[in-house]
Design a protein around this motif. Structure first.
Motif, PDB file in Angstrom:
ATOM      1  N   ALA A 192       0.839  -1.209   0.000  1.00 56.80           N
ATOM      2  CA  ALA A 192       0.000   0.000   0.000  1.00 56.80           C
ATOM      3  C   ALA A 192       0.866   1.248   0.000  1.00 56.80           C
ATOM      4  O   ALA A 192       0.527   2.259  -0.637  1.00 56.80           O
ATOM      5  N   GLY A 193       1.999   1.187   0.685  1.00 60.55           N
ATOM      6  CA  GLY A 193       2.932   2.307   0.683  1.00 60.55           C
ATOM      7  C   GLY A 193       3.534   2.557  -0.677  1.00 60.55           C
ATOM      8  O   GLY A 193       3.735   3.709  -1.085  1.00 60.55           O
ATOM      9  N   ILE A 194       3.845   1.494  -1.405  1.00 58.35           N
ATOM     10  CA  ILE A 194       4.360   1.633  -2.775  1.00 58.35           C
ATOM     11  C   ILE A 194       3.356   2.404  -3.624  1.00 58.35           C
ATOM     12  O   ILE A 194       3.710   3.336  -4.347  1.00 58.35           O
ATOM     13  N   ARG A 195       2.105   2.023  -3.489  1.00 59.67           N
ATOM     14  CA  ARG A 195       1.036   2.678  -4.262  1.00 59.67           C
ATOM     15  C   ARG A 195       0.855   4.130  -3.828  1.00 59.67           C
ATOM     16  O   ARG A 195       0.817   5.050  -4.656  1.00 59.67           O
ATOM     17  N   ALA A 196       0.766   4.355  -2.514  1.00 58.63           N
ATOM     18  CA  ALA A 196       0.441   5.683  -1.988  1.00 58.63           C
ATOM     19  C   ALA A 196       1.575   6.681  -2.141  1.00 58.63           C
ATOM     20  O   ALA A 196       1.336   7.882  -2.330  1.00 58.63           O
ATOM     21  N   LEU A 197       2.815   6.208  -2.075  1.00 54.70           N
ATOM     22  CA  LEU A 197       3.967   7.111  -2.111  1.00 54.70           C
ATOM     23  C   LEU A 197       4.548   7.293  -3.513  1.00 54.70           C
ATOM     24  O   LEU A 197       5.513   8.025  -3.692  1.00 54.70           O
ATOM     25  N   GLY A 198       3.960   6.619  -4.491  1.00 52.68           N
ATOM     26  CA  GLY A 198       4.437   6.782  -5.859  1.00 52.68           C
ATOM     27  C   GLY A 198       5.772   6.118  -6.123  1.00 52.68           C
ATOM     28  O   GLY A 198       6.511   6.548  -7.014  1.00 52.68           O
ATOM     29  N   ILE A 199       6.116   5.087  -5.348  1.00 55.26           N
ATOM     30  CA  ILE A 199       7.344   4.330  -5.617  1.00 55.26           C
ATOM     31  C   ILE A 199       7.174   3.630  -6.955  1.00 55.26           C
ATOM     32  O   ILE A 199       6.188   2.922  -7.184  1.00 55.26           O
ATOM     33  N   GLY A 208      -0.295   4.795  -9.361  1.00 57.68           N
ATOM     34  CA  GLY A 208      -1.111   4.111  -8.372  1.00 57.68           C
ATOM     35  C   GLY A 208      -1.678   2.779  -8.817  1.00 57.68           C
ATOM     36  O   GLY A 208      -2.333   2.081  -8.031  1.00 57.68           O
ATOM     37  N   TYR A 209      -1.435   2.397 -10.067  1.00 56.47           N
ATOM     38  CA  TYR A 209      -1.903   1.118 -10.607  1.00 56.47           C
ATOM     39  C   TYR A 209      -0.726   0.144 -10.581  1.00 56.47           C
ATOM     40  O   TYR A 209       0.295   0.373 -11.241  1.00 56.47           O
ATOM     41  N   LEU A 210      -0.866  -0.941  -9.819  1.00 55.07           N
ATOM     42  CA  LEU A 210       0.242  -1.876  -9.633  1.00 55.07           C
ATOM     43  C   LEU A 210       0.080  -3.106 -10.524  1.00 55.07           C
ATOM     44  O   LEU A 210      -0.948  -3.798 -10.469  1.00 55.07           O
ATOM     45  N   LYS A 211       1.120  -3.363 -11.314  1.00 52.88           N
ATOM     46  CA  LYS A 211       1.139  -4.560 -12.156  1.00 52.88           C
ATOM     47  C   LYS A 211       2.308  -5.437 -11.737  1.00 52.88           C
ATOM     48  O   LYS A 211       3.419  -4.948 -11.516  1.00 52.88           O
ATOM     49  N   ALA A 212       2.042  -6.745 -11.623  1.00 49.26           N
ATOM     50  CA  ALA A 212       3.046  -7.696 -11.161  1.00 49.26           C
ATOM     51  C   ALA A 212       3.611  -8.503 -12.330  1.00 49.26           C
ATOM     52  O   ALA A 212       2.876  -8.906 -13.232  1.00 49.26           O
TER      53      ALA A 212
END
Length: 273
Positions: free
Chosen positions: A53-60, A98-102
């Protein structure tokens, strides 16, 4: 590194139970050489959902995923690439607004190495391991046409599940079998681990094997690789795997593919050479 991060710097991280230095040095070296405003840091966590969630929220921008998080990440992303979906194991997250792809660049790296080393798909193999990385390697073998395989895993449930998924056999131990290709996908031989000095397979099996493949990257020359080389066996090392999978991560994060010379220099730097 001469690059000093700014407020506009794109941050990339890795999450691992035991963070290493290869990815940090590899990625940051290439960012520096190519003049890219990125910075890479290795991390660990006791709360994977919060970390993602931090990756998404912080723009990592991107995250490398290592043991023991590779399978648990699947439920935490928005989209799963084909490289990760079939094997239900993730090693790379890419964040686009904010869109996470694995993805699974381990799978891609193993596919490339099998082709590079011209390994005949008719070669029978024994693969030791049943975790996320073992899934990636086994699926890469299956998709490359390797039909005769044995999964060696002490965890019967995970071992049988992996074997059944791909039409291979399972055994808890190799026993007296001596297949032409031996593949270690466990931490046996890993520097700093409890089994750092051990061989992943019996001496007798190594002596008659035609090829040995060890995914452990640190050290590059594990006890298994050293023993195989001493016997004149062709080998595929974990360093080759980690370099290729890190390269594909780099491309996913930045959209830039370095030259062969730049990659070689980054690998040498990451190894401390």
């Amino acid at each position: 590194m001469s690059h000093i991060p700014s407020r506009n710097t794109q941050l990339c991280i890795s999450l691992a139970g035991r963070p290493g230095t290869f990815g940090v040095r590899f990625h940051n070296h290439l960012y520096d050489q190519l003049g890219l405003d990125y910075y890479y840091k290795a991390m660990t966590t006791d709360d994977l959902p919060a970390a993602v969630a931090g990756i998404r929220a912080l723009g990592i921008r991107g995250c490398g995923v290592s043991m023991p998080f590779k399978e648990a990440c699947l439920a935490l992303v928005d989209e799963v690439d084909a490289s990760a979906a079939a094997i239900e194991s993730v090693n790379t997250l890419v964040n686009s607004d904010g869109y996470l792809k694995a993805y699974n660049t381990d799978y891609l790296a193993v596919q490339q190495l099998l082709a590079k080393h011209e390994v005949d798909p008719s070669t029978a193999f024994a693969l030791r391991g049943s975790g996320g990385m073992a899934k990636a390697v086994a699926c890469a073998l299956s998709d490359a046409g390797f039909r005769e395989g044995l999964i060696v895993a002490r965890n019967e449930q995970a071992g049988r599940q992996l074997a059944d998924m791909l039409g291979y056999r399972w055994q808890a131990e190799l026993g007296d079998l001596a297949p032409p290709m031996l593949i270690n996908v466990t931490p046996i031989g890993m520097a700093g681990g409890p089994e750092a000095e051990q061989l992943a397979f019996p001496e007798t099996a190594i002596a008659v094997a035609e090829r040995v493949f060890d995914v452990v990257a640190m050290p590059a020359r594990t006890p298994l690789i050293c023993r195989a080389e001493a016997l004149g066996k062709p080998v595929i090392t974990g360093l080759e795997v980690i370099a290729l999978q890190a390269l594909e991560q780099f491309v996913l994060y930045t959209g830039v593919r370095p030259t062969a010379a730049q990659i070689d220099a980054a690998v040498a730097y990451a190894r401390g050479a």
